[in-house]
Design a protein around this motif. Sequence first.
Motif, PDB file in Angstrom:
ATOM      1  N   GLY A 112      35.372  27.905  60.631  1.00 40.79           N
ATOM      2  CA  GLY A 112      35.267  29.099  61.433  1.00 40.79           C
ATOM      3  C   GLY A 112      36.475  29.292  62.325  1.00 40.79           C
ATOM      4  N   ARG A 113      36.434  30.328  63.132  1.00 39.31           N
ATOM      5  CA  ARG A 113      37.538  30.642  64.037  1.00 39.31           C
ATOM      6  C   ARG A 113      37.756  29.495  65.025  1.00 39.31           C
ATOM      7  N   GLY A 114      39.017  29.118  65.157  1.00 41.57           N
ATOM      8  CA  GLY A 114      39.371  28.040  66.072  1.00 41.57           C
ATOM      9  C   GLY A 114      39.272  26.658  65.472  1.00 41.57           C
ATOM     10  N   ALA A 115      38.834  26.545  64.209  1.00 42.04           N
ATOM     11  CA  ALA A 115      38.710  25.244  63.559  1.00 42.04           C
ATOM     12  C   ALA A 115      39.940  24.951  62.726  1.00 42.04           C
ATOM     13  N   ALA A 116      40.365  23.694  62.751  1.00 44.13           N
ATOM     14  CA  ALA A 116      41.516  23.270  61.959  1.00 44.13           C
ATOM     15  C   ALA A 116      41.165  21.968  61.256  1.00 44.13           C
ATOM     16  N   LEU A 117      41.309  21.975  59.925  1.00 41.89           N
ATOM     17  CA  LEU A 117      40.974  20.809  59.107  1.00 41.89           C
ATOM     18  C   LEU A 117      42.218  20.332  58.380  1.00 41.89           C
ATOM     19  N   VAL A 142      37.691  29.029  54.161  1.00 45.40           N
ATOM     20  CA  VAL A 142      38.357  29.186  55.449  1.00 45.40           C
ATOM     21  C   VAL A 142      38.121  30.611  55.938  1.00 45.40           C
ATOM     22  N   GLN A 143      37.362  30.755  57.009  1.00 45.42           N
ATOM     23  CA  GLN A 143      37.054  32.065  57.578  1.00 45.42           C
ATOM     24  C   GLN A 143      37.483  32.078  59.045  1.00 45.42           C
ATOM     25  N   GLY A 144      38.765  32.316  59.274  1.00 41.02           N
ATOM     26  CA  GLY A 144      39.275  32.348  60.633  1.00 41.02           C
ATOM     27  C   GLY A 144      39.889  31.046  61.100  1.00 41.02           C
ATOM     28  N   GLY A 145      39.693  29.968  60.364  1.00 42.34           N
ATOM     29  CA  GLY A 145      40.272  28.690  60.742  1.00 42.34           C
ATOM     30  C   GLY A 145      41.535  28.394  59.969  1.00 42.34           C
ATOM     31  N   THR A 146      41.951  27.103  59.984  1.00 41.32           N
ATOM     32  CA  THR A 146      43.176  26.661  59.329  1.00 41.32           C
ATOM     33  C   THR A 146      42.892  25.422  58.498  1.00 41.32           C
ATOM     34  N   LEU A 147      43.373  25.427  57.268  1.00 40.04           N
ATOM     35  CA  LEU A 147      43.263  24.275  56.371  1.00 40.04           C
ATOM     36  C   LEU A 147      44.660  23.817  56.005  1.00 40.04           C
ATOM     37  N   GLN A 148      44.907  22.523  56.135  1.00 44.66           N
ATOM     38  CA  GLN A 148      46.186  21.928  55.757  1.00 44.66           C
ATOM     39  C   GLN A 148      45.956  20.863  54.701  1.00 44.66           C
ATOM     40  N   LEU A 149      46.660  20.984  53.578  1.00 40.61           N
ATOM     41  CA  LEU A 149      46.659  19.953  52.545  1.00 40.61           C
ATOM     42  C   LEU A 149      48.042  19.336  52.530  1.00 40.61           C
ATOM     43  N   LEU A 150      48.140  18.067  52.916  1.00 40.02           N
ATOM     44  CA  LEU A 150      49.433  17.431  53.116  1.00 40.02           C
ATOM     45  C   LEU A 150      49.524  16.172  52.266  1.00 40.02           C
ATOM     46  N   GLY A 151      50.321  16.227  51.214  1.00 44.88           N
ATOM     47  CA  GLY A 151      50.539  15.049  50.388  1.00 44.88           C
ATOM     48  C   GLY A 151      49.265  14.499  49.787  1.00 44.88           C
ATOM     49  N   THR A 152      48.398  15.353  49.281  1.00 49.28           N
ATOM     50  CA  THR A 152      47.112  14.909  48.765  1.00 49.28           C
ATOM     51  C   THR A 152      46.811  15.590  47.440  1.00 49.28           C
ATOM     52  N   THR A 153      45.761  15.102  46.774  1.00 49.07           N
ATOM     53  CA  THR A 153      45.266  15.716  45.538  1.00 49.07           C
ATOM     54  C   THR A 153      43.845  16.181  45.761  1.00 49.07           C
ATOM     55  N   VAL A 154      43.582  17.447  45.424  1.00 51.74           N
ATOM     56  CA  VAL A 154      42.232  17.999  45.466  1.00 51.74           C
ATOM     57  C   VAL A 154      41.784  18.210  44.028  1.00 51.74           C
ATOM     58  N   ALA A 155      40.657  17.582  43.660  1.00 52.47           N
ATOM     59  CA  ALA A 155      40.205  17.632  42.273  1.00 52.47           C
ATOM     60  C   ALA A 155      38.701  17.820  42.222  1.00 52.47           C
ATOM     61  N   GLY A 181      41.951  33.631  58.005  1.00 58.15           N
ATOM     62  CA  GLY A 181      42.109  32.249  57.583  1.00 58.15           C
ATOM     63  C   GLY A 181      43.540  31.931  57.185  1.00 58.15           C
ATOM     64  N   ARG A 182      43.899  30.675  57.350  1.00 58.79           N
ATOM     65  CA  ARG A 182      45.243  30.218  56.968  1.00 58.79           C
ATOM     66  C   ARG A 182      45.123  28.912  56.203  1.00 58.79           C
ATOM     67  N   VAL A 183      45.893  28.838  55.082  1.00 57.20           N
ATOM     68  CA  VAL A 183      45.934  27.625  54.261  1.00 57.20           C
ATOM     69  C   VAL A 183      47.391  27.262  54.033  1.00 57.20           C
ATOM     70  N   ASP A 184      47.737  26.009  54.332  1.00 59.01           N
ATOM     71  CA  ASP A 184      49.091  25.504  54.122  1.00 59.01           C
ATOM     72  C   ASP A 184      49.029  24.259  53.253  1.00 59.01           C
ATOM     73  N   LEU A 185      49.811  24.275  52.157  1.00 58.86           N
ATOM     74  CA  LEU A 185      49.907  23.115  51.268  1.00 58.86           C
ATOM     75  C   LEU A 185      51.326  22.583  51.305  1.00 58.86           C
TER      76      LEU A 185
END
Length: 598
Positions: A112-117, A142-155, A181-185
């Motif tokens: 949600g808004r204000g959340a960062a994972l 991601v609905q208003g929050g931020t997701l970061q995928l850093l050097g990982t594998t999602v499967a 929402g924001r997503v950074d890989l």
Amino acid sequence: MSRARRPRVRGSRWFPPGPARSLAAAAVVAGLVLAPAATALAGTAQARVPPDHRLVLGASRVDVLLDGRLVSRVVRPPGVVEISWLVGRVPADWVAGSGDGTVRLKAELSLGRGAALEVGPRTSRLELVGGADPRASSGISVQGGTLQLLGTTVASVDPRTGRPVPAGLPGRPWLSAGAGGRVDLRDSRVTGLGDGTTGARSAGLFLGPGATGSVLRSTFAGNGIGLVLAQTQAVSLSGVTVTGSVSDGLLLRGDAGTTLAAVTSTDNGRDGVVILGGDGRRLGGLRTEHNQRFGVRAARLRDLELTGLRSVDDTEGALLLVGCRSCVLDDPGVQGGRVGLRIGAASGPVRVGGGVVRGAAFGVQLAPTAGQVTLTGLTVNGATRVGVEIGGSGAALHGVQVSQAGVGVRVYGQAAGALLDQVTVTGGRDGIVATDGTRGLTVTGPTVTGVSGTGLRLASTGLTVRSGTVRDAAVGAALPGAGHLAGLRISGVARGIWVGERGRITAQGVDVLAARTGIEVDRGGTFDLSSSRVVAARALVGEIDRHGANTIALPPFPWFGLAALVAVLLAFGLEALHRVRAGRSGPPRAPDHVLNIT
């Protein structure tokens, strides 16, 4: 016996009396009638069924929901939460971890808004559980929050088999982001996600309306659709590889401010890159390989500038443009495929500058419904069918070079007003061809050399050919229609110019050097010749009107060749005479005083 009274049914909010009751009954009947259709539609939209397990990461807490009911809350620390923090704080079968850096998620995790994972680098692998049942699938929204995928594998993983969830199952996991929402890989890999249909659960990563983010040095492999940007804002893609998607590789739909650099899309089940809608796009650095349809398919665009496209063996072709207004394609590089570049319906003006197309069956196709298209400085090599094929009106070729094609340039259908300026065709079967029905073709300064068939075969009404050269062909020019020639030079051919029975040709300043016939006009055709030279064994055949100073002659006799032949024959004759005289005098005898003759 008195009749029993029926009990009176009072109206309630579940079963209202009177007309409302009739409407309710009708609704029930309609529901029964439409139930099969609804079930069928549900089969195509199963990916939108909410999962049984849901975690909502907010600004200060984590809500745990089972079948839509809140069962517990967990206070979270401030700042960015690493996904491994959830292990042991929510139900163990929802989020589980192992000592090797793997976290398995069996729930929908909503930010949600204000959340960062953050996922990675501490978590080297995130496994999203899925299968045939969409209610048991998992993913991150991601609905208003931020997701970061850093050097990982999602499967994806099917817990029953321990293997990735097969493509086509409605319960395949997903990653998605919506408004705000924001997503950074960074340096990550996403594989085995998305059902390949439409909507937020269709792709390895789906960025929806209002979402933003970036992808740097990351790979999307074996997803339904690789990566989707739908009405996003200012997304940056750099060093991205999309490969092995069931459907399309990269889909851009109505996005704004997207920047692309070093993006590769390979071995996808449909198109490598799909661009739908949008004005003022500036895209560069796309590379596509071995996609089952087109490398890039773009439609409903305005003011597109696509620079440096590279395509290798995309099955249908490198690029398809449909409904592209004021579009520019600079320096394309194409190898193989059925069509190198295809400009389709309602496209124009379109400009293609420079570039090389090699080994495609059709180098460039301009569809009959295409608008004004200009090709400048393009090179087409080894087109097995046609180098450049023009079906639309208002096409212009400037400095285009075609080599070793079945037909160098072909104008067909109802094409009108085409301009071929300084076009060069080398090798192949036929040079420049215009079929019956085309109109107003203008050819200026063509160079056609070394074709096995006809240099210029032009049936266009209102034809004009100015200057140019045809050399080393079976036929220099075949002209079954009406037109005008000026300054054309033809040499090294068996037949110079042929005019059909309906031909009406005027020629001025032409120079024809042919081995058999110079100008041949079928019965019914006419040819008006002035200020020209025709040299051939049969210089003029048929009805040809001559005006002004014309030179009509036999080919020059090869005197030097004759002299050489005579010299060779004389040498053979003298040698034969010498042998005859030597035979008549018998074998040589030694003088009488020579004794050692053995």
